[in-house]
Structure formats: structure tokens, C-alpha cells
Design a protein around this motif. Structure first.
Motif, PDB file in Angstrom:
ATOM      1  N   ALA A   1       0.741  -1.308   0.093  1.00 33.47           N
ATOM      2  CA  ALA A   1      -0.145  -0.095   0.076  1.00 33.47           C
ATOM      3  C   ALA A   1       0.781   1.420  -0.036  1.00 33.47           C
ATOM      4  O   ALA A   1       0.276   2.325  -0.192  1.00 33.47           O
ATOM      5  CB  ALA A   1      -0.913  -0.094   1.134  1.00 33.47           C
TER       6      ALA A   1
ATOM      7  N   PRO B   1       2.430   4.378  -1.199  1.00 35.84           N
ATOM      8  CA  PRO B   1       2.348   4.819  -2.375  1.00 35.84           C
ATOM      9  C   PRO B   1       3.757   5.252  -3.218  1.00 35.84           C
ATOM     10  O   PRO B   1       3.890   5.269  -4.461  1.00 35.84           O
ATOM     11  CB  PRO B   1       1.641   6.320  -2.183  1.00 35.84           C
ATOM     12  CG  PRO B   1       1.959   6.315  -0.723  1.00 35.84           C
ATOM     13  CD  PRO B   1       2.190   4.990  -0.109  1.00 35.84           C
TER      14      PRO B   1
ATOM     15  N   ASP C   1      -3.918  -0.674  -7.199  1.00 37.14           N
ATOM     16  CA  ASP C   1      -3.486   0.226  -8.232  1.00 37.14           C
ATOM     17  C   ASP C   1      -1.978   0.207  -8.129  1.00 37.14           C
ATOM     18  O   ASP C   1      -1.148   0.426  -9.459  1.00 37.14           O
ATOM     19  CB  ASP C   1      -3.832   1.836  -7.731  1.00 37.14           C
ATOM     20  CG  ASP C   1      -5.304   2.163  -7.802  1.00 37.14           C
ATOM     21  OD1 ASP C   1      -5.707   1.782  -8.499  1.00 37.14           O
ATOM     22  OD2 ASP C   1      -5.633   2.997  -7.118  1.00 37.14           O
ATOM     23  N   ASN C   2      -1.085  -0.187  -7.078  1.00 39.77           N
ATOM     24  CA  ASN C   2       0.186  -0.147  -7.059  1.00 39.77           C
ATOM     25  C   ASN C   2       0.502  -1.462  -8.034  1.00 39.77           C
ATOM     26  O   ASN C   2       1.557  -1.450  -8.796  1.00 39.77           O
ATOM     27  CB  ASN C   2       0.695  -0.358  -5.790  1.00 39.77           C
ATOM     28  CG  ASN C   2       1.025   0.903  -5.184  1.00 39.77           C
ATOM     29  OD1 ASN C   2       1.012   1.826  -5.652  1.00 39.77           O
ATOM     30  ND2 ASN C   2       1.483   0.913  -3.936  1.00 39.77           N
TER      31      ASN C   2
ATOM     32  N   ARG D   1      -8.722  -1.813   0.227  1.00 36.76           N
ATOM     33  CA  ARG D   1      -7.849  -0.722  -0.023  1.00 36.76           C
ATOM     34  C   ARG D   1      -7.376  -0.833  -1.493  1.00 36.76           C
ATOM     35  O   ARG D   1      -6.473  -1.625  -2.108  1.00 36.76           O
ATOM     36  CB  ARG D   1      -6.578  -1.493   0.808  1.00 36.76           C
ATOM     37  CG  ARG D   1      -6.834  -1.481   2.373  1.00 36.76           C
ATOM     38  CD  ARG D   1      -5.664  -1.973   3.158  1.00 36.76           C
ATOM     39  NE  ARG D   1      -4.506  -1.085   3.073  1.00 36.76           N
ATOM     40  CZ  ARG D   1      -3.539  -1.364   4.052  1.00 36.76           C
ATOM     41  NH1 ARG D   1      -3.395  -2.314   4.585  1.00 36.76           N
ATOM     42  NH2 ARG D   1      -2.454  -0.368   3.769  1.00 36.76           N
ATOM     43  N   HIS D   2      -8.058   0.066  -2.222  1.00 34.58           N
ATOM     44  CA  HIS D   2      -7.826   0.271  -3.497  1.00 34.58           C
ATOM     45  C   HIS D   2      -6.463   0.509  -4.153  1.00 34.58           C
ATOM     46  O   HIS D   2      -5.709   0.280  -5.098  1.00 34.58           O
ATOM     47  CB  HIS D   2      -8.567   1.103  -4.247  1.00 34.58           C
ATOM     48  CG  HIS D   2     -10.233   0.922  -3.963  1.00 34.58           C
ATOM     49  ND1 HIS D   2     -10.687  -0.244  -4.711  1.00 34.58           N
ATOM     50  CD2 HIS D   2     -11.015   1.479  -3.172  1.00 34.58           C
ATOM     51  CE1 HIS D   2     -12.107  -0.254  -3.884  1.00 34.58           C
ATOM     52  NE2 HIS D   2     -12.185   0.810  -3.114  1.00 34.58           N
ATOM     53  N   GLU D   3      -5.547   1.218  -3.028  1.00 34.78           N
ATOM     54  CA  GLU D   3      -4.428   1.649  -3.606  1.00 34.78           C
ATOM     55  C   GLU D   3      -3.260   0.294  -3.674  1.00 34.78           C
ATOM     56  O   GLU D   3      -2.374   0.563  -4.395  1.00 34.78           O
ATOM     57  CB  GLU D   3      -3.700   2.517  -2.312  1.00 34.78           C
ATOM     58  CG  GLU D   3      -3.366   1.629  -0.942  1.00 34.78           C
ATOM     59  CD  GLU D   3      -4.748   2.093  -0.017  1.00 34.78           C
ATOM     60  OE1 GLU D   3      -4.486   1.446   1.243  1.00 34.78           O
ATOM     61  OE2 GLU D   3      -5.619   2.207  -0.582  1.00 34.78           O
TER      62      GLU D   3
END
Length: 719
Positions: free
Chosen positions: A558, A560, A598-599, A593-595
Motif C-alpha cells: 500500500a 504509494p 493500483d500499485n 484498499r484500492h491503493e
């Protein structure tokens, strides 16, 4: 001003003045500098003093060699000596002695007759100039001193006036009674606080006597004390007499008295300060209450609770300790604001107190959403399960805040049969560990303190707390396990996992600390370090063509900044990005946890292989295969261990493997222990295998190069 040293070594013609040689003049100046330095402190270096005096000597020699002695020049030299600080008691005498001796030696016989007279007149002028400079300096210093004194007097007068005004304000506004009395106790001046303490008006006090307001049993003691003060037996009187109010009630006070002193010593007047003990006791009680109680709920705080627990441990009756934490308080404060959360906490405090009102119990608030309850058990005290059920029923009743009904529930840790040999802090820690174990099972649960389990939990917490130091000391490293192609036993890569070699515990299993470490800020940097170091070691060991699998945790994924860090690692090592595989927990990708997802997409765009770890063939996990750019899946270990079972689960798993392979994805099986397992899963369609079967009893390797040189995992048939 002094003249500079003669330049170019030029000499005056012989016979025009004494000391015609430059060497002779320097010699005299050096002698003069040495001797005068012994008479006083001169704030110059010795070379500087010698240079200054040589210039003065030249001026005097010029003055004595003229047709008429230059008296004014000699006087200026005397003043210059004062400027140089040659002002010791014998500085002038030393100067005259040195100069007379040097200057009375004529350059030729024709001038010998007139020379003593000329030298005497010049030295007299020098002494006159010296004395006049001393006088002028003294006058200037006196003028400056007088001006400073006048300024100090004026400032002192202003400060005195301001100080008197401040004292008057303190006298009138002080909460303590203040009185100035005569030798026999008659009041000369009193303040309003004393009128209040004596329960009299200003007029009644003004015409009275201090001793008359004291109770008759204390009057003689007070009179004797004031007499001893006057006779100088001690400097300050302290007493706690009783004063009689207008209604005849007794009021004990703290009295402090001392003699007033004027410019000529003692005045015979006393200053007395009277403090009402009742008010002081009230203030002390208020401060004590604030120190030992929670400001929001009014309940005892942790310090008070710990002290009470220590007291209860020495009583004969058994006691039960409850450590509880509210479930979902952060949702209330985040959603409705802190004011709503504070209202809920105050209501919970009241309800906890009412729930144990029939027992000899103390309820305390520790911090935030945590509370403690200590019950001294009797024959009628219910057991822990009944008590907790009663408390949660009480807490479950809605609390209306701003028109919204809120309910609270708590998770409990319970410590029973409290040992008298254990410190209160250790008992609180035991109950807290039990509460943590209950929270891991869900909200509203409770657990008793389990010495064995909680010892392991405490040890795990201690390990996590020591991880930063272990990392800095080099205890944390990497363990490599071979990634083997099941079809022929060839090592096609390696998995890099964190390895902790503890100086006392040896190699610590990852499951003992990794889950707790996931909750700390250390987990992110550890993940980036693990990837960078393993990737670098792979290149250095000649394993450029091997794949490197690094499993990451949800919080690491998670981050970023993770894609940027990995891009930097790829750029620096010069290896193909496709050889780096990163393991992503399937459960974390299924969460909210969409992050993380995305990662995962960004990492795949870099060319990195994405591996779904703990793949269990659920519908949600199958959807991930379409939503994300997945390179491979690693089967859940619970499926791997059930190889060869004739069950619906295994049948569904084989069908799922076929679907995954049709999608062009690689299938991995970890935790393989026997050759039979490996062969079964290879026939089921699994491409790659890992586990104890390939690492043997030695476990993971710390040296990737040795694993690379092995090339093959060796035959695993028959194991």
C-alpha cells in the motif's frame, strides 16, 4: 600620538643628540619597556610596548637636541605614557630613571655642559604632563561616576515608586490575610483577605488587636512568640492558632510573622501573614483529585487504579481484574466528531460504575477508549462471564447524541486469582495481553489471562520492539529458497524472505514477529530494503537469468512510494524487470484498499511479474485474474497439504489449475514436503514448487550464490 620606528635604518649625524645609534635607542627602549611592565599591567604585547616607547624616546631625543628644549613635546610624552596605561605607583619613577641615565650621556664634549640642564627641564616637563594627564583622567572618571550615580538614583527612585505600587497591589489583592501590627499586636494596616478570615468588617478590625481575635488558649503562645521575635531569638515565627469568628466558631489558620526592618534596623512593627487552612486543604484536595482522576469522565486514572490494585493485593479476599477496550469509538469520533465521542465516553463511564455498583469495585479510565475494573470478590460476586455479560447489556442501550442513537460494546481481558507476588504493572499487562487476544477474535469477545499464550504474545511484542535495533546491528538478513521446475527439478529462481538471526533465540520464525511488525512504520522500509538487497545479490552472484520472488505484506504494497523505489532499484542493477516477481496477498487485494490494486497495476506496467499469494480458487480470487495483470498464482498452503485427497476441494482445485493454465498463467505450490506431494501436484498441472523438500534440513540459504551454483534441486523422487 607616538612616532613610527625610523625606516631604512637611517642614523642622525654623530654629535647632534644623545644616543645617536639606532641600536642604542632600541636597547634603551627595550630596557624601558621591561622595567615599566613590572610596575603595572599594560594591555599590549611586549613587542607593541617596546615599539611605542621607542617612538616616545625618539621624540624626547629630538626635544633635547634642539637649540631650545621642546618642553611641550616632553609634556605630550608624559601624557602619552598615561594613555598607554603606564600608571603604576612607580611607573613614573622608573621612566625618569631610565631616561635620565640614557639621555645624560652626551654625543660630544661640546654639548656636555648644557645637557644635564636640558634633560632636567625635559624630564620635569614629562612629569608635569604625566601628572596633568592623570588628573584629567581622574576628573573624567569622577564625572562619569557621578553621572552614573545620579542616573542610578533617579532609576532607583522610579523603581521604588513602582515597587511600592506593586506591593500595595499585592497587599490588597492577596488571598492570604496580611497585617502590619505594633509591638502589642494593635493593627496598623490590614488587607481585605484578613477581614474575611477574621469574619469582621474593616472598621472592626482597624480598632482591634491581633491577639484579641485568637482563641484564649492560643493568645499567650502568640504573645510569647512575638516577644521572642522582638528580642531576636529567631527571625520568623510560624504558628497554627485558632481564631474566633463573629459567630463564635473556631477557624484554624497558618500564621507567619517577622519583624519589619527599616533603614536603621528593626522598627518594632511586625508583618503577619495569615492563611486559612480550610481553603488550603480544599485546594490541596482539588489538586489531588485532578492528579488521580480522569478529567473527562471523573473516574480514577491509571495511577490511582494501580495504587489501589497494590493495596487490594495485600487483602485476604481474592480479586478479579478486567481490562476492557470499547469497540468502534474511532468510528464515532471520526464520523460525528470528538464531542460525540466524549459524550459516549462519559455515558460509558457512568454505566460501567452502575453495572458494578453492588460490588466492592473500582472503575478507572486508562486512556482513550480503555478502562479498568477491579472487583474484590465476595461470596455473592458473579463469575467473570456473568459480569461481562451484564456490562455489555448495560453498554448496548443506545445513547442519543444529536438525535442519533449510539451503542457501545467492549472487548475484555480478565485476570483472576491475582498473585500477591506480582507487581501491579505486571498484572495490568497480563490483563491487557488477554484483551488483545480477545480483540484478535472479533469485537465483543473476552479472554482470560493465559500464562502460556500471553507469554508468547509478550515475547512477540518484545521482538517487534527490538526490530529496529536488530536491523541496525545486522541481525536481519535474507533467507533464499529455491524455486524449482517440477517437470525436471531445475532451479529457475529463488524466493527471498526476511531472516532474523537473534543472538539468543537463534533463527526466529517469521510468523512470530511479521504480523505484529506489519502494524509498525518499520515494515515499509524493510520491504524496500529486502527487494533492493536481494536484487543486487542476484546480479552479483551471476543469477541474472534467474527469477527472484519477493513476497510483500499488505502495508508494504500500500506504500504509494513503492513503485518509484522499485523503479530506482531496476535502473541501478541493470537486470531485466521480468525476472523480478512480487508476491501480493490475494486477501489484501480482495479488501477495500484500492491503493494496493493500483500499485499492482503500476508495478506490472514496469514489467514486473505479479504473483497472487495464498490463492484459494474462490470466486473473488478468480475475478482478480481478469482485473489485474497477474503473472502467476501460488496455491494456498492449506490446499497443498491436502494433495491426493479424494475430496470436492481438491477436485475443484484441479479444475481451477486447468483454468489458470488456460489463461497463460504459471502455477506455484509452496510448502512441499515430500516427493510424492511434488509429483502429485506436477500431474495436477502445477509448474513450480518450493518448500522443505528442496531446502532440506538446513533450511533457507543465506548465500544466494551457492544456491545458484547448485543449478538443480536434485532428484526428489522417493523423498
Amino acid at each position: 600620538m607616538t612616532r613610527p620606528l625610523p625606516s631604512g635604518g637611517q642614523e642622525r649625524p654623530a654629535g647632534t643628540r644623545p644616543l645617536p645609534s639606532q641600536r642604542e635607542r632600541v636597547k634603551v627602549a627595550r630596557k624601558w619597556a621591561y622595567l615599566v611592565s613590572l610596575t603595572t599591567y599594560i594591555p599590549l604585547s611586549h613587542d607593541e610596548i617596546e615599539r611605542e616607547l621607542l617612538g616616545l624616546l625618539d621624540r624626547l631625543l629630538d626635544a633635547v637636541s634642539g637649540d631650545q628644549p621642546a618642553i611641550e613635546s616632553a609634556a605630550e610624552v608624559g601624557a602619552e605614557l598615561v594613555r598607554l596605561h603606564c600608571v603604576g605607583k612607580t611607573s613614573l619613577q622608573c621612566t625618569v630613571d631610565v631616561l635620565a641615565s640614557a639621555m645624560l650621556t652626551p654625543a660630544d664634549s661640546s654639548s656636555a655642559g648644557r645637557l644635564p640642564e636640558r634633560v632636567a627641564r625635559l624630564l620635569g616637563a614629562l612629569a608635569s604632563g604625566y601628572v596633568e594627564a592623570i588628573r584629567s583622567t581622574t576628573v573624567e572618571q569622577q564625572d562619569a561616576s557621578n553621572e552614573a550615580l545620579f542616573n542610578a538614583v533617579r532609576k532607583s527612585q522610579r523603581e521604588l515608586q513602582a515597587s511600592e505600587a506593586q506591593l500595595d497591589e499585592i497587599f490588597v489583592s492577596s488571598p492570604s490575610g496580611i497585617a502590619v501590627t505594633g509591638p502589642d499586636g494593635q493593627f496598623i494596616r490590614t488587607n481585605p483577605a484578613l477581614h474575611r478570615i477574621l469574619d469582621r468588617t474593616a472598621g472592626e478590625v482597624a480598632s482591634g488587636n491581633l491577639f484579641e481575635f485568637a482563641h484564649e488558649t492560643d493568645r499567650r503562645i502568640l504573645r510569647d512568640g512575638y516577644r521572642d521575635l522582638r528580642e531576636g531569638r529567631f527571625d520568623r515565627l510560624r504558628s497554627r492558632p485558632h481564631f474566633v469568628t463573629k459567630d463564635g466558631d473556631l477557624s484554624q489558620v497558618t500564621l507567619t510573622a517577622s519583624l519589619l526592618r527599616g533603614a536603621h534596623g528593626r522598627t518594632g512593627h511586625y508583618v503577619t501573614i495569615v492563611a486559612d487552612d480550610a481553603e488550603l486543604a480544599l485546594l490541596q484536595n482539588q489538586l489531588r483529585h485532578q492528579l488521580l482522576h480522569d478529567m473527562l469522565t471523573g473516574l480514577p486514572n491509571r495511577q490511582f487504579f494501580s495504587t489501589h490494585l497494590e493495596h487490594v493485593l495485600h487483602l485476604p479476599n481474592p480479586a478479579t481484574l478486567y481490562h476492557l477496550q470499547l469497540d468502534g469509538l474511532s468510528l464515532v469520533t471520526d464520523g460525528l466528531g470528538r464531542k460525540a465521542g466524549d459524550t459516549l465516553l462519559r455515558t460509558v463511564a457512568d454505566r460501567l460504575s452502575s453495572a458494578v455498583a453492588g460490588e466492592n469495585a473500582m472503575v478507572a479510565r486508562f486512556e482513550s477508549d480503555k478502562f479498568g475494573i477491579l472487583i474484590e470478590n465476595t461470596a455473592t460476586t458473579p463469575d467473570a462471564a456473568t459480569t461481562i455479560e451484564r456490562i455489555n447489556e448495560t453498554l448496548a442501550e443506545p445513547v442519543y447524541v444529536g438525535g442519533k442513537g449510539l451503542a457501545a460494546m467492549a472487548t475484555f481481558g480478565v485476570a483472576e486469582s491475582l498473585s500477591r507476588d506480582v507487581e501491579p504493572a505486571e498484572l495490568l499487562r497480563s490483563a491487557d495481553l488477554a484483551m488483545r487476544r480477545a480483540r484478535s477474535k472479533g469485537p465483543g469477545r473476552w479472554e482470560r489471562y493465559d500464562p502460556v499464550w500471553d507469554a508468547h504474545a509478550g515475547e512477540a511484542i518484545g521482538l517487534v520492539a527490538a526490530m529496529p535495533g536488530a536491523w541496525e546491528n545486522g541481525e536481519l538478513g535474507i533467507g533464499y529458497e529455491p524455486l524449482v521446475r517440477l517437470a525436471d527439478g531445475t532451479i529457475i529462481g529463488a524466493e527471498a524472505r526476511l531472516r532474523w538471526e537473534h543472538p539468543e533465540l537463534g533463527v526466529v520464525p517469521r510468523e512470530r514477529y511479521l504480523e505484529l511488525a506489519e502494524r509498525t512504520a518499520l515494515i515499509g522500509p524493510l520491504g524496500a530494503w529486502l527487494i533492493e538487497r536481494a536484487w543486487t545479490e542476484k546480479a552479483a552472484g551471476g543469477g541474472v537469468d534467474l527469477s527472484l520472488l519477493v513476497p510483500l505484506t499488505p502495508n508494504q504494497l500500500a506504500d504509494p512510494g513503492l513503485p518509484g523505489k522499485i523503479q530506482g532499484i531496476l535502473d541501478s542493477a541493470g537486470q531485466a524487470a521480468g525476472r523480478m516477481w512480487l508476491g501480493l496477498p490475494a486477501g489484501a487485494l480482495l479488501g477495500s484498499r484500492h491503493e494496493i490494486a493500483d500499485n499492482a497495476r503500476v508495478l506490472a506496467d514496469l514489467g514486473i511479474g505479479i504473483v497472487l499469494d495464498d490463492f484459494g480458487a474462490t470466486p473473488g480470487e478468480l475475478v482478480l485474474l481478469e482485473d489485474l495483470p497477474v503473472h502467476a498464482v501460488r496455491l494456498d498452503s492449506r490446499l497443498v497439504w491436502r494433495a491426493a485427497e479424494d475430496s470436492i476441494v481438491i477436485a475443484a482445485t484441479r479444475n481451477m489449475i486447468a483454468l489458470v493454465r488456460q489463461a497463460g498463467l504459471t502455477v506455484l505450490a509452496g510448502d512441499l514436503e515430500t516427493g510424492a506431494q511434488a509429483r502429485w501436484w506436477q500431474r495436477a498441472g502445477v509448474d513450480l514448487g518450493m518448500g522443505p523438500l528442496f531446502t532440506g534440513d538446513a533450511g533457507s540459504a543465506t548465500d544466494l550464490e551457492s544456491l545458484i551454483r547448485g543449478e538443480r534441486a536434485g532428484p526428489f523422487r522417493g523423498r
